[in-house]
Design a protein around this motif. Structure first.
Motif, PDB file in Angstrom:
ATOM      1  N   PRO A 279       2.784  -6.304  -2.812  1.00 53.57           N
ATOM      2  CA  PRO A 279       1.564  -5.566  -3.204  1.00 53.57           C
ATOM      3  C   PRO A 279       0.559  -6.413  -3.968  1.00 53.57           C
ATOM      4  CG  PRO A 279       3.467  -4.810  -4.472  1.00 53.57           C
ATOM      5  CD  PRO A 279       3.986  -5.691  -3.384  1.00 53.57           C
ATOM      6  N   ILE A 282      -1.978  -7.956  -1.549  1.00 51.33           N
ATOM      7  CA  ILE A 282      -2.995  -6.968  -1.160  1.00 51.33           C
ATOM      8  C   ILE A 282      -4.002  -6.783  -2.296  1.00 51.33           C
ATOM      9  CG2 ILE A 282      -3.380  -4.549  -0.528  1.00 51.33           C
ATOM     10  CD1 ILE A 282      -0.552  -4.542   0.668  1.00 51.33           C
ATOM     11  N   TRP A 283      -3.476  -6.699  -3.512  1.00 54.06           N
ATOM     12  CA  TRP A 283      -4.309  -6.517  -4.699  1.00 54.06           C
ATOM     13  C   TRP A 283      -5.303  -7.664  -4.864  1.00 54.06           C
ATOM     14  CZ3 TRP A 283      -5.889  -2.884  -7.699  1.00 54.06           C
ATOM     15  CH2 TRP A 283      -6.361  -3.145  -8.991  1.00 54.06           C
ATOM     16  N   SER A 499     -10.530   0.092   2.454  1.00 50.77           N
ATOM     17  CA  SER A 499      -9.621  -0.152   1.327  1.00 50.77           C
ATOM     18  C   SER A 499      -8.953   1.106   0.792  1.00 50.77           C
ATOM     19  CB  SER A 499     -10.383  -0.836   0.183  1.00 50.77           C
ATOM     20  OG  SER A 499     -11.396   0.017  -0.326  1.00 50.77           O
ATOM     21  N   LYS A 501      -7.008   3.449   2.012  1.00 54.52           N
ATOM     22  CA  LYS A 501      -5.583   3.632   2.285  1.00 54.52           C
ATOM     23  C   LYS A 501      -4.720   2.658   1.479  1.00 54.52           C
ATOM     24  CE  LYS A 501      -5.392   0.681   6.435  1.00 54.52           C
ATOM     25  NZ  LYS A 501      -5.011   0.643   7.873  1.00 54.52           N
ATOM     26  N   TYR A 502      -5.249   1.451   1.245  1.00 50.36           N
ATOM     27  CA  TYR A 502      -4.493   0.472   0.459  1.00 50.36           C
ATOM     28  C   TYR A 502      -4.459   0.861  -1.012  1.00 50.36           C
ATOM     29  CZ  TYR A 502      -4.799  -2.458   4.618  1.00 50.36           C
ATOM     30  OH  TYR A 502      -4.699  -2.931   5.903  1.00 50.36           O
ATOM     31  N   ARG A 505      -1.974   3.621  -1.371  1.00 51.55           N
ATOM     32  CA  ARG A 505      -0.616   3.088  -1.273  1.00 51.55           C
ATOM     33  C   ARG A 505      -0.209   2.379  -2.568  1.00 51.55           C
ATOM     34  NH1 ARG A 505       0.114  -1.041   3.473  1.00 51.55           N
ATOM     35  NH2 ARG A 505      -0.784   0.760   4.581  1.00 51.55           N
TER      36      ARG A 505
END
Length: 520
Positions: A279, A282-283, A499, A501-502, A505
Motif C-alpha cells: 500500500p 500506491i500511496w 484515485s 477507489k484506491y 481501499r
C-alpha cells in the motif's frame, strides 16, 4: 422544564467528555513546541528580503538558499535519530532537548555577530553571506531534526484515536512560528511601521524598528533554552495514562529491545522495507501526482505582479492574513478526530480546485478592476484577500487531512523514520510540479514584439524581462495561464475519479497492513 434541564445537563456532560477525549492540554503543549521549532525557520525566510534591500547579488542569494535544503532532505538522517538516544533521558526527549538547547545556545552566542553582519554593507562581502548561510543552515538542520523527533513524540503522547491531531499541531504551530520569525519580525523591524506605533503612544520617532534581529535572537534563544531544560526536568517521555495498558507497555519494551539490537545499517534498511510495503507504493504515487493539480498556483503571484499589482501590497495582504490563517485550522480539531482522514482529504481537494478555477476566472476579468489611471480598486484587494484566505485554509486542510492519515498508519516502533518517509513524497511532488509548471509557462508564452534593432530577436526566454523594461514593444499573443488553469482542473477531475477507489481501499486497510516485519 425538568426534562429540558436534564437534556441540557446531559449535553453539557457530553461536551465536557468530548473535550477531555481530545486531549487539549497535550495538543496545546505540542503546538507550543512546534511554534518554537518554526521560529528559526521563519527568521531564515526573512533574511533573503533583508539581503535584497541591501542590493545583494543573485549569486550571493543563491549561496544563502542552501539553508532551505535541510527540511527537504531530513529523511537522510531520520534513521540516526530513531536509532541513537540516551536511555536515561528517553528516546524522544534526548533529541528534542539537544535540538532546542543547541538552537537556543547558537542564537544567544551569535546574536551580536548576525546583527553586525546584517547591519553592514553586504553588497560585496561574500564572507558575510557565508557566515549567515552557515549559522542559519545549522539552525534549520536543528529544526528539521527536531521535527523528526517531535512528529514521533506527538504520536507517542496522543492516544491512538486522536493520533490525527498531530498534523493539526504541526500545521498550526509551524505556521505561527514561521509568521513570528518571518513576516512578524519584518513588520516590527521596519522603522516606518514602528514609528507609527511610537506616534500612537506619543513616543519619539527613531530611525530603527522596535525589534532588531539581535533582540529577536536573544528572546527566542532564551525561550528555547528554558523550554529544553523544562522538558528535560519535568516532562515524562510517555503518557502515564497510556502506559497503564498492556499493549502500550509491550510496545515500550519492544522499542527498547529493538533499538538495542539494531545497527545503524539495519536502521537505514528500514527505509527500504517501508518502500516495499504494497500500500505504500500506491500511496507514494497518489502523493506525488496529486500535487500537480495545485501546481498552477505557483504562477499566480507572478502573474499578479506582471499585471501591475505591487509586490509590497501582496506582502502586506500576506502579513495581515498570516495570523488568521495560522489559527483558522483549529476549527478542524473536532472534525479530524471524528471523520475518516482520506474522505476529508477528497472533500477539501475538490474545494481547493474550485478555488483555483475561481482565481483563473478572476484573472480573466482582471482589467475590469482597474480605474482610468491603471490603479486597482478596493474591491479588487478585498476579493484577492478573501480568495487567499479561503484558498490558504483549504491548502492547510488538505495537508492536515493527509498528515492525520499518516499519523494513523505510522508504525509506532519506528515512527520517527516512518513519519519522515511519508511526508517526504508530497514535498517531492510539490517541488517537481512547481518547477514543471513554471518551465511550461515559460515555454508556451509566445511573445508578440515590435521589431527593433536594439532588441534583436526576442524569444520567450527573454520575453518577461524585455516586456518589463520595454512595455510598449512587447506583449503576449495569448495569456497561457488560462489554458494551464483549465488543464490542471481537468487533470484534477480525472485524477479524483481514478484515485477514489484506491483511497477507499487504503482507508479500509487494517493498521497491520502498514507495518513492517522486524526481526527480533
Amino acid at each position: 422544564m425538568e426534562l429540558q434541564a436534564s437534556e441540557q445537563e446531559r449535553n453539557q456532560k457530553s461536551l465536557i467528555k468530548r473535550i477531555r477525549e481530545l486531549n487539549l492540554k497535550t495538543v496545546a503543549y505540542l503546538t507550543f513546541l512546534y511554534i518554537l521549532q518554526g521560529i528559526p525557520v521563519g527568521i531564515s525566510t526573512a533574511i533573503p528580503l533583508i539581503l535584497s534591500s541591501k542590493k545583494v547579488t543573485y549569486s550571493y542569494q543563491g549561496i544563502y538558499s542552501f539553508t532551505r535544503w535541510p527540511f527537504s532532505v531530513r529523511i537522510l538522517w531520520a534513521p540516526i535519530i530513531d536509532r541513537f538516544f540516551i536511555q536515561k533521558i528517553g528516546r524522544r526527549k534526548t533529541w528534542i532537548f539537544i535540538c532546542q538547547f543547541m538552537s537556543g545556545f547558537l542564537m544567544l552566542s551569535t546574536a551580536s555577530l548576525v546583527d553586525a553582519v546584517i547591519s553592514t554593507d553586504m553588497a560585496n562581502r561574500k564572507s558575510g553571506i557565508y557566515i549567515l548561510t552557515a549559522i542559519f543552515t545549522v539552525l534549520v538542520v536543528l529544526s528539521a531534526t527536531n521535527d523528526i523527533t517531535l512528529d514521533a513524540w506527538s504520536i507517542d503522547l496522543l492516544p491512538e484515536k486522536n493520533a490525527g491531531l498531530q498534523s493539526l499541531c504541526n500545521s498550526v504551530g509551524m505556521s505561527i512560528g514561521i509568521f513570528i520569525g518571518g513576516s512578524g519580525f519584518l513588520i516590527f523591524e521596519a522603522a516606518e511601521f514602528s514609528n507609527k506605533i511610537r506616534t500612537f503612544f506619543n513616543v519619539k520617532n527613531q530611525h530603527y524598528g522596535l525589534i532588531s534581529i539581535q533582540k529577536l535572537f536573544y528572546i527566542m534563544g532564551t525561550a528555547l533554552v528554558i523550554t529544553s531544560i523544562s522538558i528535560l526536568k519535568f516532562k515524562s517521555e510517555q503518557s502515564q495514562k497510556k502506559l497503564k495498558t498492556d499493549e502500550e507497555q509491550a510496545l515500550v519494551q519492544k522499542n527498547a529491545h529493538l533499538t538495542s539490537n539494531f545497527s545503524i545499517i539495519d536502521t537505514y534498511k528500514l527505509l527500504w522495507k517501508i518502500l516495499f510495503i504494497k500500500p505504500i507504493r500506491i500511496w507514494i504515487i497518489l502523493m506525488i501526482t496529486h500535487r500537480f493539480a495545485f501546481s498552477v498556483e505557483s504562477a499566480f503571484n507572478i502573474k499578479l505582479v506582471e499585471k501591475g499589482v505591487a509586490r509590497e501590497k501582496l506582502s502586506l495582504i500576506g502579513a495581515i492574513l498570516s495570523p488568521i490563517m495560522s489559527w483558522l485550522p483549529l476549527i478542524l480539531i473536532d472534525l479530524i478526530s471524528r471523520t475518516k482522514p482520506l474522505k476529508l482529504f477528497r472533500s477539501f481537494f475538490i474545494l481547493k480546485m474550485v478555488c483555483i478555477a475561481a482565481f483563473g476566472i478572476f484573472l480573466f476579468f482582471f482589467d475590469h478592476f482597474r480605474d482610468n489611471n491603471g490603479k486597482f480598486s478596493l474591491v479588487f484587494y478585498i476579493i484577492l484577500a478573501i480568495w487567499k484566505l479561503v484558498d490558504g485554509f483549504f491548502s492547510s486542510a488538505t495537508s492536515i487531512s493527509l498528515g492525520s492519515f499518516n499519523a494513523h498508519i505510522s508504525d509506532r516502533l519506528i515512527s520517527g523514520i516512518y513519519m519522515t518517509f511519508l511526508s517526504f513524497w508530497p514535498n517531492i511532488g510539490a517541488n517537481i510540479s512547481r518547477t514543471s509548471i513554471l518551465f511550461i509557462l515559460n515555454l508556451i508564452t509566445i511573445p508578440n514584439c515590435e521589431r527593433d534593432s536594439k532588441f534583436g530577436n526576442i524569444t520567450n526566454t527573454t520575453f518577461l524581462g524585455q516586456r518589463n523594461s520595454h512595455k510598449n514593444q512587447c506583449s503576449s499573443l495569448f495569456e497561457p495561464i488560462y489554458p494551464l488553469t483549465l488543464v490542471v482542473c481537468i487533470f484534477a477531475a480525472i485524477w479524483l475519479l481514478l484515485s477514489t477507489k484506491y483511497f477507499n481501499r487504503l482507508q479500509k486497510l487494517a493498521k497491520s497492513e502498514w507495518e513492517i516485519k522486524l526481526e527480533s
